[in-house]
Design a protein around this motif. Structure first.
Motif, short mmCIF file in Angstrom:
data_model
loop_
_atom_site.label_atom_id
_atom_site.label_comp_id
_atom_site.label_asym_id
_atom_site.label_seq_id
_atom_site.Cartn_x
_atom_site.Cartn_y
_atom_site.Cartn_z
N PRO A 1 13.62 49.27 42.35
CA PRO A 1 13.78 50.80 42.88
C PRO A 1 15.33 51.36 42.58
N ALA A 2 16.35 50.57 42.62
CA ALA A 2 17.48 50.81 41.91
C ALA A 2 17.78 51.26 40.45
N LEU A 3 17.03 50.19 39.70
CA LEU A 3 16.77 50.28 38.45
C LEU A 3 16.26 51.78 38.05
N PHE A 4 15.25 52.01 38.61
CA PHE A 4 14.27 53.19 38.34
C PHE A 4 15.12 54.40 38.80
N HIS A 5 16.30 54.57 39.70
CA HIS A 5 17.13 55.53 39.79
C HIS A 5 17.94 55.97 38.82
N LEU A 6 18.41 55.02 37.97
CA LEU A 6 19.12 55.17 36.84
C LEU A 6 18.36 55.67 35.64
N ASP A 7 19.13 56.35 34.89
CA ASP A 7 18.62 56.62 33.56
C ASP A 7 17.98 55.62 32.81
N ALA A 8 16.80 55.54 32.26
CA ALA A 8 16.21 54.48 31.43
C ALA A 8 17.06 53.91 30.58
N GLU A 9 17.80 54.59 29.71
CA GLU A 9 18.49 53.78 28.99
C GLU A 9 19.65 52.85 29.51
N ASN A 10 20.32 53.69 30.48
CA ASN A 10 21.21 52.66 31.14
C ASN A 10 20.89 51.49 31.77
N ALA A 11 19.60 51.54 32.43
CA ALA A 11 18.81 50.47 32.95
C ALA A 11 18.73 49.35 31.94
N HIS A 12 18.18 49.80 30.90
CA HIS A 12 17.91 48.76 29.79
C HIS A 12 19.30 48.12 29.13
N ARG A 13 20.41 48.94 29.09
CA ARG A 13 21.82 48.25 28.88
C ARG A 13 21.85 47.14 29.87
N LEU A 14 21.73 47.40 31.15
CA LEU A 14 22.06 46.52 32.27
C LEU A 14 21.11 45.12 32.13
N ALA A 15 19.90 45.36 31.90
CA ALA A 15 18.98 44.25 31.59
C ALA A 15 19.41 43.41 30.16
N VAL A 16 19.89 44.09 29.21
CA VAL A 16 20.29 43.20 28.28
C VAL A 16 21.69 42.42 28.46
N ARG A 17 22.51 43.16 29.41
CA ARG A 17 23.69 42.45 29.88
C ARG A 17 23.53 41.25 30.80
N ALA A 18 22.46 41.52 31.60
CA ALA A 18 22.26 40.42 32.50
C ALA A 18 21.31 39.22 31.75
N LEU A 19 20.65 39.44 30.88
CA LEU A 19 19.96 38.36 30.02
C LEU A 19 20.93 37.77 29.01
N ALA A 20 21.88 38.59 28.56
CA ALA A 20 23.16 37.87 28.02
C ALA A 20 23.96 36.85 28.37
N VAL A 21 23.93 36.75 29.74
CA VAL A 21 24.54 35.82 30.44
C VAL A 21 23.84 34.69 31.43
N HIS A 22 22.52 34.98 31.18
CA HIS A 22 21.22 34.28 31.74
C HIS A 22 21.07 33.18 30.98
N SER A 23 21.38 31.88 31.38
CA SER A 23 21.21 30.71 30.80
C SER A 23 20.36 29.44 31.46
N THR A 24 19.76 30.04 32.47
CA THR A 24 18.73 28.93 33.11
C THR A 24 17.45 28.70 32.56
N VAL A 25 17.27 27.56 31.96
CA VAL A 25 16.10 27.30 31.14
C VAL A 25 14.82 27.21 32.13
N ARG A 26 13.86 27.93 31.90
CA ARG A 26 12.66 27.88 32.80
C ARG A 26 12.31 26.50 32.83
N ARG A 27 12.11 25.79 33.84
CA ARG A 27 11.35 24.57 33.96
C ARG A 27 9.86 24.76 34.59
N GLY A 28 9.11 23.97 33.87
CA GLY A 28 7.53 24.12 34.39
C GLY A 28 6.75 23.17 33.33
N PRO A 29 5.48 23.29 33.60
CA PRO A 29 4.55 22.42 32.85
C PRO A 29 4.39 23.06 31.38
#
Length: 353
Positions: free
Chosen positions: A13-41
């Motif tokens: 909901p907070a992201l959708f209150h942002l301009d779509a391009e600004n929200a996308h930039r936030l998503a890119v920055r979040a993934l840039a520091v995201h280093s948790t490898v998904r574990r699963g079968p």
């Protein structure tokens, strides 16, 4: 479930209150520091070897999300079998004026007219130079600068600079947001473009596979010509398809008037139909990557049965969050079992048999 997955329902909901391009930039920055490898079968039925590359599963992140090679490592940690960065042009360019990215929430769709905004091949090459080979498949989608008259020259430059750093390369002539770009899909121009780009690729010490990304808005003659040129000129595969300039009936009728390419749920049916036609026109001789409107395992499986060896997602992540890839991957195994297929490769093109 990763931290990003669990937080997304609260963050959306907070992201959708942002301009779509600004929200996308936030998503890119979040993934840039995201280093948790998904574990699963790991479902070995989903693995395949294609172009001498080992894909752990057929679900990839489409070009356009990580234009500048900023967050491909984080995307791979979400479970994607491969990531495609770009489109990258030889020189940096700012793209079209903002606003240029729009969410059509009721339609679960997106319209963009970004215009190949990117940092340019030198900056992208610097970022890719630090990646570990074997730590995930990364393709590079190449574009031309808006003002370049000799389009093939830009693709040659992109191949020379980024080809040594890429697991595969994509010639993108299908974005609707660069004037004259889609005209390069014509038979004669396309053949010349592929020849020159392939020659640049062949000059590399190690030759990555070369693919072509096409538009969904093609006449039947265009489709036949592209299939013929792709086979005659030795392309390694096709990506089907880019965004559409068509406007089917949409609930968000005000935003539907915006110029640019439409992606998301409304693109699923036409892009999958085109995928099936191109599979038939190429007689199943070229690996195809299906993209357009995929939001579930059933959608991805429909692409595979229509002829896709690999499937890409992007727009649906806006609505479904970063866990979408893992959910699609988990859902493919039961669909294979229901149809009696031992491996995902057995299901490729099943609708045509």
């Amino acid at each position: 479930m990763t931290c990003l997955d669990s937080l997304y329902p609260f963050l959306r909901p907070a992201l959708f209150h942002l301009d779509a391009e600004n929200a996308h930039r936030l998503a890119v920055r979040a993934l840039a520091v995201h280093s948790t490898v998904r574990r699963g079968p790991v479902d070995t039925r989903l693995a395949q070897r294609l172009w001498s590359l080992d894909f752990p599963n057929p679900i990839g992140l489409a070009a356009g999300f990580d234009k500048n090679a900023e967050c491909y490592r984080g995307a791979l940690c979400l479970g994607f079998g491969f990531v495609e960065i770009g489109s990258v042009t030889p020189r940096p360019q700012s793209g079209n004026p903002r606003p240029r990215l729009f969410r059509l929430v009721a339609d679960r769709a997106v319209i963009n007219r970004m215009g190949f905004n990117n940092d340019g091949m030198e900056a992208v090459a610097t970022r890719l130079a630090t990646r570990e080979r074997g730590a995930g498949i990364v393709g590079v989608n190449l574009g031309k600068n808006k003002e370049t008259e000799d389009a093939a020259a830009d693709y040659e430059l992109g191949v020379a600079h980024l080809g040594p750093l890429a697991d595969y390369l994509v010639i993108n002539v299908s974005s609707p947001n660069t004037p004259g770009l889609r005209a390069l899909q014509g038979k004669e121009k396309l053949a010349e473009l592929i020849r020159r780009t392939r020659a640049a690729r062949d000059a590399l010490p190690k030759r990555p596979p070369l693919l072509l990304k096409i538009a969904p808005d093609l006449t039947e003659d265009d489709q036949r010509d592209i299939a013929l040129v792709a086979l005659d000129e030795g392309l390694d595969g096709l990506i089907i398809s880019n965004t559409t300039i068509a406007r089917p009936p949409l609930a968000c009728s005000d935003l539907a008037k915006e110029t640019g390419g439409l992606s998301g749920a409304p693109l699923l049916q036409p892009s999958t139909a085109l995928l099936g036609r191109m599979y038939r026109l190429t007689e199943g001789r070229l690996p195809l990557i299906g993209v357009g409107g995929v939001a579930s395992a059933a959608d991805a499986y429909a692409k595979i049965r229509a002829g896709a060896s690999l499937v890409q997602i992007y727009s649906a992540m806006v609505y479904e969050g970063p866990g979408l890839a893992a959910r699609i991957i988990a859902g493919l195994g039961p669909l294979l079992s229901a149809d009696g297929f031992a491996r995902v490769t057995d299901a490729v093109g099943a609708d045509h048999r």
